[in-house]
Design an enzyme around this catalytic site. Sequence first.
Site, PDB file in Angstrom:
ATOM      1  N   HIS A  52     -44.063  44.762 -80.040  1.00 45.57           N
ATOM      2  CA  HIS A  52     -43.443  43.439 -80.107  1.00 45.57           C
ATOM      3  C   HIS A  52     -44.072  42.489 -79.085  1.00 45.57           C
ATOM      4  O   HIS A  52     -44.263  41.301 -79.359  1.00 45.57           O
ATOM      5  CB  HIS A  52     -41.941  43.554 -79.873  1.00 45.57           C
ATOM      6  CG  HIS A  52     -41.219  44.315 -80.946  1.00 45.57           C
ATOM      7  ND1 HIS A  52     -41.378  44.020 -82.292  1.00 45.57           N
ATOM      8  CD2 HIS A  52     -40.352  45.362 -80.883  1.00 45.57           C
ATOM      9  CE1 HIS A  52     -40.635  44.844 -83.005  1.00 45.57           C
ATOM     10  NE2 HIS A  52     -40.010  45.666 -82.183  1.00 45.57           N
ATOM     11  N   LEU A  88     -48.364  19.682 -84.755  1.00 44.92           N
ATOM     12  CA  LEU A  88     -47.938  20.871 -85.487  1.00 44.92           C
ATOM     13  C   LEU A  88     -46.459  21.151 -85.255  1.00 44.92           C
ATOM     14  O   LEU A  88     -45.977  21.111 -84.119  1.00 44.92           O
ATOM     15  CB  LEU A  88     -48.764  22.078 -85.030  1.00 44.92           C
ATOM     16  CG  LEU A  88     -48.344  23.438 -85.590  1.00 44.92           C
ATOM     17  CD1 LEU A  88     -48.727  23.564 -87.057  1.00 44.92           C
ATOM     18  CD2 LEU A  88     -48.957  24.570 -84.764  1.00 44.92           C
ATOM     19  N   ASP A 122     -45.078  41.287 -89.791  1.00 46.48           N
ATOM     20  CA  ASP A 122     -44.606  42.658 -89.949  1.00 46.48           C
ATOM     21  C   ASP A 122     -45.611  43.647 -89.364  1.00 46.48           C
ATOM     22  O   ASP A 122     -46.820  43.425 -89.428  1.00 46.48           O
ATOM     23  CB  ASP A 122     -44.406  42.952 -91.444  1.00 46.48           C
ATOM     24  CG  ASP A 122     -43.662  44.246 -91.698  1.00 46.48           C
ATOM     25  OD1 ASP A 122     -42.944  44.709 -90.790  1.00 46.48           O
ATOM     26  OD2 ASP A 122     -43.803  44.803 -92.794  1.00 46.48           O
TER      27      ASP A 122
END
Length: 255
Positions: A51, A145, A34
Site C-alpha cells: 500500500h 488537473l 488493484d
Amino acid sequence: MIKLFQSWWKKGEKHSAEVLPGDNIPEHVAIIMDGNGRWARRLGLPRIIGHRNGMKAVKRATIAADELGIRILTLYAFSTENWKRPKDEVDFLMSLPQEFLALELEELIEKNVQVRMMGHTDNLPAHTIEAMEEAISRTKHNTGLILNFALNYGSRREITESMKVIAHQVREGILSPDDITEEMVNSHLLSAGLGDPDLLIRTGGELRLSNFMLWQVAYSELWFTDLYWPEFGREQLIEAVAEYQRRTRRYGGLS
C-alpha cells in the site's frame, strides 16, 4: 519526517508523453488501483508495504496525467467493501490520505492541482476526513488537473442514495416522474459536475468493475493490465491513452 518522495515535477525533464498527439487525449481517466497486496506478497513483504508503494504510484500517475493534458484523474482509493479487510490493514489504509497529503499538498497547490473526494464520509476516521477537507479547501480555486479520490466509495450505494433523494422530491411534489432524466440522475451522483470517464484503467489482472462508477462508465473505454498498481507508471498510462486514441467511440451508433 524525512520526505518520502522526490519533487513531483522536475524542471527541464522531457518525457515520452510528448510523443502522443494532443487532439485526442481523454478528458477524464479513472483508475481501479488493484494489486498492492499481491505485489507485496510476491516479494515476500507485508501487505502494508504494498500500500505504501501504491502511494508512490499515485504520484507517478498524477504527474503523467498532468503532462498528458488529462483534465480529471479519478482514483479508486478505498471501496465500501474494503471495510471487510483486517482491522490493522484498514487502519493503515485510513492513515495514507493524511500521510500522502501532509507530504505532497504544498506541491499540489504549487502545480495548480485541485483535490476532490468522491465517497461517503460516514465510518471514515476523523483524521482522514480532516486531511481530505484541508486539501479540498486549500485547492478549491486551482484550475489545473482535478485529482479526485474515490474514498469509501461504492457505486450501488451511490445510485441507491441518489434514487432516494429523487423519490423524496417526487413525493414532496417538487418533481414529477416525467422530470426524471439521465441528466437529473447524473446531477445527483457523487461525480456530479465531473463528467463520465472517457477511459477506465484497471491494474492487477482482474477483469471486473468492482462496484466502481457503474452508471458513469456505461460508454467508457476499458483498459486492463496484469501489472500490479505499485508497478504502474508513466509508460503504462501512455500505453493506455495510446490504445484509447486507436479506438473509435460510437456510443451505439455507426462510425
